[in-house]
Design a protein around this motif. Sequence first.
Motif, PDB file in Angstrom:
ATOM      1  N   ILE A 129      -6.054   0.178   9.136  1.00 43.50           N
ATOM      2  CA  ILE A 129      -5.493   0.134  10.493  1.00 43.50           C
ATOM      3  C   ILE A 129      -4.859   1.484  10.814  1.00 43.50           C
ATOM      4  N   ALA A 176      -4.411  -8.753   7.803  1.00 43.32           N
ATOM      5  CA  ALA A 176      -4.500  -7.548   8.626  1.00 43.32           C
ATOM      6  C   ALA A 176      -4.012  -7.771  10.047  1.00 43.32           C
ATOM      7  N   ALA A 236      -0.619  -6.039  11.768  1.00 45.93           N
ATOM      8  CA  ALA A 236      -0.701  -5.199  12.961  1.00 45.93           C
ATOM      9  C   ALA A 236       0.268  -5.692  14.030  1.00 45.93           C
ATOM     10  N   PHE A 283      -2.164   2.210  19.152  1.00 46.68           N
ATOM     11  CA  PHE A 283      -3.057   1.521  18.213  1.00 46.68           C
ATOM     12  C   PHE A 283      -4.408   2.214  18.224  1.00 46.68           C
ATOM     13  N   VAL A 305      -9.369  -0.138  13.957  1.00 48.99           N
ATOM     14  CA  VAL A 305      -9.541  -0.631  12.590  1.00 48.99           C
ATOM     15  C   VAL A 305     -10.885  -0.152  12.041  1.00 48.99           C
ATOM     16  N   ILE A 309      -8.676  -9.944  14.196  1.00 52.36           N
ATOM     17  CA  ILE A 309      -9.470  -8.869  13.599  1.00 52.36           C
ATOM     18  C   ILE A 309     -10.683  -9.503  12.941  1.00 52.36           C
TER      19      ILE A 309
END
Length: 247
Positions: free
Chosen positions: A56, A140, A144, A155, A158, A228
């Motif tokens: 990330i 994950a 985040a 951001f 990924v 994700i």
Amino acid sequence: MSAHRTFSVQILALAAAWGIAPLVARADECLLKNSVPSITTTGSASAEVEPNIATITLGAVTERPTASEAASENARAAQAIVAEIKAQGVEARDVRTLAVTLSPVYDETLDANGRLIKRKLRGYSARNDLSIRVRQMAKAGALARQLIDKGANSFGGVVFEYESREEKFDALRTAAVRDALRKATSYVNGLGLKLGRVLEISTPSPHAFAPAAMAKSVQSDPASAIPIEPGVETLQTDVQVSWELAQ
């Protein structure tokens, strides 16, 4: 020893002294391949893998009237993010600072033709970007979300990876050679011939295709985690093999 073989040995000895033996050896292999009856086939092998590591990229961006204020507040935000990363059990080796920047921010006024006619300093922007490798894919999305709550307001996305990449490609190379052998054997059997020694093996770089299908969602808490989806990646390798034909 034939005149051709004697000449090749002499060339290789001279090339070794010059440091270009690999190039001449390659040329000698091509001469051998072209001097005897041969067959060349291409073997392929592929496999689908589901990534099990997510990297990330995120960070904190702070804009303030002075450079000192921007740098100080951004440092505090970055420290809070790093502290949360450690609190979530991410190892230090999996956290990396990508960039730390401080730059002026201007308000610009343009005329009707789009030309700059006025520029005024508005303040300063400080930025700290991090990459975090998450080895437990199911966490994950939640991680985040937590880091955003702690002050991450940038951001970067990924990137998915998977363990034992080379081992997977080693297995594919073996399967690709077997595929080339199978094809060559099917050709020569119908002609009453046999495969002799291998004359040449050509191996282009293995490659991976972008995710071809969606896998299960890794979000652990639909109310807070960022969804994700790792998808499925297709690995493929090819090999071209030439054999001497024998009676």
